[in-house]
Design a protein around this motif. Structure first.
Motif, PDB file in Angstrom:
ATOM      1  N   PHE A  28       0.901  -1.198  -0.161  1.00  0.00           N
ATOM      2  CA  PHE A  28      -0.040  -0.039   0.118  1.00  0.00           C
ATOM      3  C   PHE A  28       0.999   1.197  -0.070  1.00  0.00           C
ATOM      4  O   PHE A  28       1.716   1.410   0.975  1.00  0.00           O
ATOM      5  CB  PHE A  28      -0.864   0.023   1.321  1.00  0.00           C
ATOM      6  N   VAL A  29       0.556   2.027  -1.023  1.00  0.00           N
ATOM      7  CA  VAL A  29       1.560   3.344  -1.265  1.00  0.00           C
ATOM      8  C   VAL A  29       0.841   4.402  -1.313  1.00  0.00           C
ATOM      9  O   VAL A  29      -0.131   4.587  -2.220  1.00  0.00           O
ATOM     10  CB  VAL A  29       2.566   2.946  -2.447  1.00  0.00           C
ATOM     11  N   VAL A  30       1.261   5.484  -0.597  1.00  0.00           N
ATOM     12  CA  VAL A  30       0.514   6.756  -0.846  1.00  0.00           C
ATOM     13  C   VAL A  30       1.595   7.678  -1.428  1.00  0.00           C
ATOM     14  O   VAL A  30       2.761   7.992  -0.822  1.00  0.00           O
ATOM     15  CB  VAL A  30      -0.008   7.619   0.397  1.00  0.00           C
ATOM     16  N   ILE A  31       1.443   8.290  -2.742  1.00  0.00           N
ATOM     17  CA  ILE A  31       2.297   8.923  -3.238  1.00  0.00           C
ATOM     18  C   ILE A  31       2.071  10.558  -3.465  1.00  0.00           C
ATOM     19  O   ILE A  31       1.034  10.799  -3.889  1.00  0.00           O
ATOM     20  CB  ILE A  31       2.728   8.547  -4.842  1.00  0.00           C
ATOM     21  N   CYS A  32       2.585  11.235  -2.690  1.00  0.00           N
ATOM     22  CA  CYS A  32       2.590  12.823  -2.728  1.00  0.00           C
ATOM     23  C   CYS A  32       3.487  13.462  -3.487  1.00  0.00           C
ATOM     24  O   CYS A  32       4.295  13.003  -4.099  1.00  0.00           O
ATOM     25  CB  CYS A  32       2.406  13.335  -1.163  1.00  0.00           C
ATOM     26  N   GLY A  33       3.323  14.913  -3.379  1.00  0.00           N
ATOM     27  CA  GLY A  33       4.300  15.548  -4.295  1.00  0.00           C
ATOM     28  C   GLY A  33       5.644  15.498  -4.093  1.00  0.00           C
ATOM     29  O   GLY A  33       6.422  15.685  -4.976  1.00  0.00           O
ATOM     30  N   PHE A  34       6.079  15.178  -2.709  1.00  0.00           N
ATOM     31  CA  PHE A  34       7.380  15.215  -2.570  1.00  0.00           C
ATOM     32  C   PHE A  34       7.748  13.810  -2.608  1.00  0.00           C
ATOM     33  O   PHE A  34       9.261  13.366  -2.576  1.00  0.00           O
ATOM     34  CB  PHE A  34       7.639  15.371  -1.059  1.00  0.00           C
ATOM     35  N   SER A  35       7.130  12.703  -2.870  1.00  0.00           N
ATOM     36  CA  SER A  35       7.317  11.384  -2.989  1.00  0.00           C
ATOM     37  C   SER A  35       7.401  10.584  -4.349  1.00  0.00           C
ATOM     38  O   SER A  35       7.333   9.338  -4.330  1.00  0.00           O
ATOM     39  CB  SER A  35       6.936  10.666  -1.864  1.00  0.00           C
ATOM     40  N   ILE A  36       7.167  11.570  -5.367  1.00  0.00           N
ATOM     41  CA  ILE A  36       7.084  10.999  -6.707  1.00  0.00           C
ATOM     42  C   ILE A  36       8.065   9.726  -7.350  1.00  0.00           C
ATOM     43  O   ILE A  36       7.624   8.699  -7.433  1.00  0.00           O
ATOM     44  CB  ILE A  36       6.540  11.865  -7.422  1.00  0.00           C
ATOM     45  N   GLU A  37       9.416  10.284  -7.431  1.00  0.00           N
ATOM     46  CA  GLU A  37      10.298   9.638  -7.861  1.00  0.00           C
ATOM     47  C   GLU A  37      10.721   8.251  -6.840  1.00  0.00           C
ATOM     48  O   GLU A  37      11.099   7.530  -7.172  1.00  0.00           O
ATOM     49  CB  GLU A  37      11.532   9.967  -8.026  1.00  0.00           C
ATOM     50  N   PRO A  38      10.710   8.531  -5.515  1.00  0.00           N
ATOM     51  CA  PRO A  38      10.776   7.479  -4.717  1.00  0.00           C
ATOM     52  C   PRO A  38       9.942   6.508  -4.508  1.00  0.00           C
ATOM     53  O   PRO A  38      10.021   5.261  -4.497  1.00  0.00           O
ATOM     54  CB  PRO A  38      11.115   8.186  -3.248  1.00  0.00           C
ATOM     55  N   GLY A  39       8.560   7.264  -4.766  1.00  0.00           N
ATOM     56  CA  GLY A  39       7.476   6.224  -4.876  1.00  0.00           C
ATOM     57  C   GLY A  39       7.660   5.098  -6.330  1.00  0.00           C
ATOM     58  O   GLY A  39       7.201   3.949  -6.111  1.00  0.00           O
ATOM     59  N   ASN A  40       7.834   5.731  -7.233  1.00  0.00           N
ATOM     60  CA  ASN A  40       8.318   5.007  -8.619  1.00  0.00           C
ATOM     61  C   ASN A  40       9.171   4.164  -8.415  1.00  0.00           C
ATOM     62  O   ASN A  40       9.196   2.859  -8.930  1.00  0.00           O
ATOM     63  CB  ASN A  40       8.647   5.879  -9.591  1.00  0.00           C
ATOM     64  N   GLN A  41      10.338   4.409  -7.525  1.00  0.00           N
ATOM     65  CA  GLN A  41      11.107   3.412  -7.372  1.00  0.00           C
ATOM     66  C   GLN A  41      10.914   2.207  -6.626  1.00  0.00           C
ATOM     67  O   GLN A  41      11.217   0.919  -6.826  1.00  0.00           O
ATOM     68  CB  GLN A  41      12.474   4.134  -6.472  1.00  0.00           C
ATOM     69  N   ILE A  42       9.943   2.503  -5.507  1.00  0.00           N
ATOM     70  CA  ILE A  42       9.591   1.368  -4.706  1.00  0.00           C
ATOM     71  C   ILE A  42       8.551   0.438  -5.673  1.00  0.00           C
ATOM     72  O   ILE A  42       8.863  -0.777  -5.750  1.00  0.00           O
ATOM     73  CB  ILE A  42       8.677   1.677  -3.686  1.00  0.00           C
ATOM     74  N   LEU A  43       7.775   1.120  -6.632  1.00  0.00           N
ATOM     75  CA  LEU A  43       7.180   0.043  -7.498  1.00  0.00           C
ATOM     76  C   LEU A  43       8.038  -0.648  -8.467  1.00  0.00           C
ATOM     77  O   LEU A  43       7.604  -1.962  -8.484  1.00  0.00           O
ATOM     78  CB  LEU A  43       6.084   0.956  -8.230  1.00  0.00           C
ATOM     79  N   ARG A  44       8.967  -0.023  -8.924  1.00  0.00           N
ATOM     80  CA  ARG A  44       9.860  -1.009  -9.773  1.00  0.00           C
ATOM     81  C   ARG A  44      10.616  -2.087  -9.113  1.00  0.00           C
ATOM     82  O   ARG A  44      10.710  -2.950  -9.537  1.00  0.00           O
ATOM     83  CB  ARG A  44      10.636   0.061 -10.400  1.00  0.00           C
ATOM     84  N   ALA A  45      11.172  -1.563  -7.746  1.00  0.00           N
ATOM     85  CA  ALA A  45      11.929  -2.622  -6.928  1.00  0.00           C
ATOM     86  C   ALA A  45      10.986  -3.844  -6.482  1.00  0.00           C
ATOM     87  O   ALA A  45      11.470  -4.806  -6.375  1.00  0.00           O
ATOM     88  CB  ALA A  45      12.421  -1.890  -5.783  1.00  0.00           C
ATOM     89  N   THR A  46       9.763  -3.472  -6.230  1.00  0.00           N
ATOM     90  CA  THR A  46       8.844  -4.736  -5.735  1.00  0.00           C
ATOM     91  C   THR A  46       8.098  -5.233  -6.863  1.00  0.00           C
ATOM     92  O   THR A  46       7.284  -6.426  -6.517  1.00  0.00           O
ATOM     93  CB  THR A  46       8.049  -4.206  -4.584  1.00  0.00           C
ATOM     94  N   ALA A  47       8.174  -5.057  -8.250  1.00  0.00           N
ATOM     95  CA  ALA A  47       7.244  -5.223  -9.002  1.00  0.00           C
ATOM     96  C   ALA A  47       7.360  -6.828  -9.374  1.00  0.00           C
ATOM     97  O   ALA A  47       6.349  -7.465  -9.618  1.00  0.00           O
ATOM     98  CB  ALA A  47       7.645  -4.507 -10.422  1.00  0.00           C
ATOM     99  N   ARG A  48       8.628  -7.336  -9.121  1.00  0.00           N
ATOM    100  CA  ARG A  48       8.674  -8.866  -9.443  1.00  0.00           C
ATOM    101  C   ARG A  48       7.736  -9.786  -8.537  1.00  0.00           C
ATOM    102  O   ARG A  48       7.328 -10.942  -8.927  1.00  0.00           O
ATOM    103  CB  ARG A  48      10.339  -9.179  -9.288  1.00  0.00           C
ATOM    104  N   THR A  49       7.439  -9.451  -7.236  1.00  0.00           N
ATOM    105  CA  THR A  49       6.998 -10.234  -6.436  1.00  0.00           C
ATOM    106  C   THR A  49       5.536  -9.925  -5.819  1.00  0.00           C
ATOM    107  O   THR A  49       4.907 -10.690  -5.210  1.00  0.00           O
ATOM    108  CB  THR A  49       7.741 -10.596  -5.193  1.00  0.00           C
ATOM    109  N   VAL A  50       5.307  -8.581  -5.860  1.00  0.00           N
ATOM    110  CA  VAL A  50       4.136  -8.029  -5.456  1.00  0.00           C
ATOM    111  C   VAL A  50       2.871  -8.673  -5.985  1.00  0.00           C
ATOM    112  O   VAL A  50       2.702  -9.105  -7.142  1.00  0.00           O
ATOM    113  CB  VAL A  50       4.273  -6.462  -5.379  1.00  0.00           C
ATOM    114  N   GLU A  51       1.960  -9.211  -5.198  1.00  0.00           N
ATOM    115  CA  GLU A  51       0.425  -9.845  -5.623  1.00  0.00           C
ATOM    116  C   GLU A  51      -0.447  -8.926  -5.497  1.00  0.00           C
ATOM    117  O   GLU A  51      -1.409  -9.041  -6.397  1.00  0.00           O
ATOM    118  CB  GLU A  51       0.432 -10.958  -4.753  1.00  0.00           C
TER     119      GLU A  51
END
Length: 307
Positions: free
Chosen positions: A76-99
């Motif tokens: 569960f991720v809330v992406i605000c104005g300050f966390s756009i790129e870190p949020g994108n990095q989390i999605l890419r980093a966890t994409a392989r296993t997240v269900e």
């Protein structure tokens, strides 16, 4: 814990990781042996809702062991104005296993949060996706997202898109089309929230469902979807004759198209807040609510039957 069989320890840890990481963090600080045993479950269920939490999780994740990095299942991720790129990095980093993924975007800026990460990254194990966006951003996604050569969401079965602003049925259909072309043939259940209720809605919905000749204005419901839920918002209250027509459409869709159409009527003008979304998500993770409750079959009274 050291005296317990490893199988029992794994069962305990599996049950302890369903509260967005709070219990897992406490267990890892108990002892070295338990810290090591927690690694395959460390990020099983994670909720990050602030910029500080997002950056802290990203740092911990990148420094963790391979078993820990492979443990992500529910996010569960809330992406605000300050966390756009870190949020994108989390999605890419966890994409392989997240269900299961719930993504709430609250950013108000001219760019597009999570666009590349969500639609251009492969999520091979993702089964359920909930996205809360501002409608204007989703329109931009649709305009600039070419179809992937192969599905990036091949196992997706449950899709829920919830614009923060009310949206037309045409927008809802285009949104479904964009995500459906990223998904494989397993996509069966779709829910769109905050659809604007209008007096002409029933006619447009007939066209979408293939119950009347199309004019080429609205894209039809993608083949394969069997459960279609619309959350309507009526600014000045529901129009009774339209509501009755929509109830008739529910029956016709089931009889003529084998589509389980459910039309719900929202009562909160502002919709759900990020806190509401997180609370509902946590209730699912702890087992209090079935995951399928978000894709109701019958006006919130029954769960969708498993397929």
């Amino acid at each position: 814990m050291d005296a317990l069989p490893i199988e029992l320890v794994e069962q305990i840890l599996g049950l302890a990781c369903a509260d967005a990481g709070r219990t897992m963090c406490a267990l890892r600080s108990t002892s070295r042996s338990l810290r090591a045993a927690c690694d395959p479950f460390r990020f099983h269920t994670v909720a990050v809702t602030t910029h500080r939490q997002i950056t802290a999780f990203l740092a911990a994740f990148t420094q963790s062991s391979p078993p820990a990095q492979a443990s992500v299942r529910h996010l569960f991720v809330v992406i605000c104005g300050f966390s756009i790129e870190p949020g994108n990095q989390i999605l890419r980093a966890t994409a392989r296993t997240v269900e299961t993924l719930a993504l709430v975007c609250t950013a108000r800026y001219k760019g597009l949060p999570a666009h590349d990460a969500l639609l251009q990254t492969a999520f091979p194990r993702l089964v359920a996706l909930t996205v809360r966006y501002r409608a204007i951003y989703l329109h931009a996604v649709m305009a600039r997202s070419p179809p992937a050569p192969v599905p990036t969401l091949p196992r997706l079965r449950y899709l829920h898109v919830a614009p923060t602003d009310t949206a037309s049925l045409g927008f809802a259909q285009t949104c479904i089309f964009v995500f459906a072309r990223c998904a494989g043939p397993r996509l069966l259940r779709v829910r769109i929230s905050r659809v604007r209720g209008t007096e002409t809605l029933s006619e447009a919905l007939e066209e979408v469902l293939g119950l009347r000749p199309g004019r080429g204005v609205l894209p039809p419901l993608p083949t394969g979807i069997r459960y279609f839920i619309l959350d309507l918002y009526w600014r000045y209250g529901a129009v009774q004759n339209v509501v009755e027509t929509l109830e008739t459409l529910e029956r016709r869709a089931a009889e003529e198209r084998a589509i389980h159409l459910r039309v719900l009527h929202e009562i909160r003008p502002a919709g759900k807040t990020p806190v509401d979304w997180e609370e509902e998500w946590l209730r699912v993770q702890t087992g209090e609510v079935d995951m399928r409750a978000e894709w109701l079959e019958d006006h919130g009274e029954r769960l969708v039957a498993a397929t």
